[in-house]
Design a protein around this motif. Sequence first.
Motif, PDB file in Angstrom:
ATOM      1  N   PRO A 180      -2.530   6.474  -5.575  1.00 22.62           N
ATOM      2  CA  PRO A 180      -4.327   7.230  -5.199  1.00 22.62           C
ATOM      3  C   PRO A 180      -5.316   6.453  -6.646  1.00 22.62           C
ATOM      4  N   LEU A 211       0.853  -1.402  -0.173  1.00 16.69           N
ATOM      5  CA  LEU A 211      -0.121  -0.053   0.135  1.00 16.69           C
ATOM      6  C   LEU A 211       0.856   0.910   0.037  1.00 16.69           C
ATOM      7  N   CYS A 266      -5.501  -2.061   4.903  1.00 16.03           N
ATOM      8  CA  CYS A 266      -6.084  -0.424   5.010  1.00 16.03           C
ATOM      9  C   CYS A 266      -6.317   0.015   5.897  1.00 16.03           C
ATOM     10  N   ILE A 315      -7.771   1.400  -4.330  1.00 15.67           N
ATOM     11  CA  ILE A 315      -6.970   2.747  -3.057  1.00 15.67           C
ATOM     12  C   ILE A 315      -8.034   3.424  -3.158  1.00 15.67           C
ATOM     13  N   LYS A 321      -6.051   7.833   0.363  1.00 13.51           N
ATOM     14  CA  LYS A 321      -4.983   7.560   1.661  1.00 13.51           C
ATOM     15  C   LYS A 321      -4.836   8.895   1.951  1.00 13.51           C
ATOM     16  N   GLU A 322      -4.320   8.718   3.462  1.00 12.18           N
ATOM     17  CA  GLU A 322      -4.087   9.681   4.564  1.00 12.18           C
ATOM     18  C   GLU A 322      -2.761   9.903   4.123  1.00 12.18           C
ATOM     19  N   LYS A 357      -2.989   1.341   7.391  1.00 12.17           N
ATOM     20  CA  LYS A 357      -2.237   2.593   7.350  1.00 12.17           C
ATOM     21  C   LYS A 357      -3.272   4.017   6.528  1.00 12.17           C
ATOM     22  N   ASN A 358      -4.352   3.687   7.155  1.00 10.85           N
ATOM     23  CA  ASN A 358      -5.263   4.756   6.927  1.00 10.85           C
ATOM     24  C   ASN A 358      -5.954   5.010   5.481  1.00 10.85           C
ATOM     25  N   CYS A 359      -5.918   3.814   4.629  1.00  7.07           N
ATOM     26  CA  CYS A 359      -6.591   3.661   3.415  1.00  7.07           C
ATOM     27  C   CYS A 359      -7.645   3.385   3.297  1.00  7.07           C
ATOM     28  N   SER A 360      -8.833   3.796   2.634  1.00  6.98           N
ATOM     29  CA  SER A 360     -10.176   3.149   2.005  1.00  6.98           C
ATOM     30  C   SER A 360      -9.890   2.195   0.320  1.00  6.98           C
ATOM     31  N   TYR A 361     -10.727   1.703  -0.052  1.00  5.79           N
ATOM     32  CA  TYR A 361     -10.225   0.834  -0.353  1.00  5.79           C
ATOM     33  C   TYR A 361     -12.321  -0.238  -1.462  1.00  5.79           C
TER      34      TYR A 361
END
Length: 400
Positions: free
Chosen positions: A332, A327, A358, A396, A399-400, A361-365
């Motif tokens: 992005p 990730l 996710c 993804i 992403k922050e 890693k502060n990710c949305s998907y």
Amino acid sequence: MKAYEKTVTVSDKVAVRLKKGHPLFHKDDFHLPADVREGTILRVTDSGGRFLVRGYYGKQNVGQGWVLSTNKDESIDVRFFKGKIETALNKRAGLFVNEETTAFRVLNGEGDGVGGLTIDYYEGFFLVTWYSKGMYSFRSQVLEALTACTAYKGIYEKKRFASEGQYVEDDDFVCGERGQFPLLVKENGMYFAVYLNDGPMTGIFLDQRHVRKQIRDQYAPGARMLNLFSYTGAFSVAAALGGAANTTSVDLANRSRSKTEEQFLINGIAVEDQHIVVMDAFRYLSYAEKNRLEFDLVVLDPPSFARSKKRTFSAAKDYTLLLEKALSVTAPNGIIVASTNAANVERRRFKQFVDQACTAKNCSYELLEEHRLPEDFATSPAYPQGQYLKVLIIRITGKE
């Protein structure tokens, strides 16, 4: 020669499982004398002496043999194997006339009623793989049945019944004509070089056929692609043919470079336009993150278990960490193709790996697609472990 038959009695609990169609004899289902040889036919009865199934004794890491028949009057002989192979061939009839795909599975172990045995087709050649000494004891009957059922250029075999399922070194040629290698096969119009005479693997994993097509047709155009645990670069070939901006193939094995170059060349892809890296996948991910490299398409297809000089990888324990590191180098709106062939990782748990990575890693998907084994890799509904392949294609979205 008629195989030796022994009657074994199982508990009521095991009897219920076998009546439901479960094809595997577990290690603690029954106990045999130490001098009983692998390949012994097992006539299995319940506590009341009633016939349940007939199978064979053959040690694998998953158990101690497989059910072959529920018919008390059926013998395990050439006629039995001929019937299984003919049925399997008929199920794959559409693939045999598909000019765009000339490599696929013909018989898939317990999914086609013969646990411990697989048969693959490669452009006129058949490859038989034996997964236990028990199944190998039926070699003459299986080969007689196969040669009676098919027209073939040649037949090869591989023995995977050494300790922990390792490959048994031997001459892999059986009969017919010897192949000229590399043998070029087609898969959805893509070419792949395979070797039926060079170690345990042929150069391509046939169970990823649909995934490679999706990568080529849906996700490759314009993408910067990273292929980790790349083996011979088949996913990279699919991406390059699909219009990827560039591909990076990473594998620890030294021979992966020449094997991947070969796959590019037979498809008319300029090797100098692609990146091939011989390196540990985790080490490469650290390098890529440090150098701020980003990829629009990342393919993760590690072995279920692998050991190198510096690291041991287990899909069940380490896949979440692998995803987290991937990730970090995914752009992005990038795509990750997460795949595992670990039978001990259920699909629900595999999805949890994605969620956990996710979240960390502060990710949305967004989950775009799920893939299982292709249709030629038949499985038994009573044995979900046979559906080992799990592929999640995610985008993804933040992403922050």
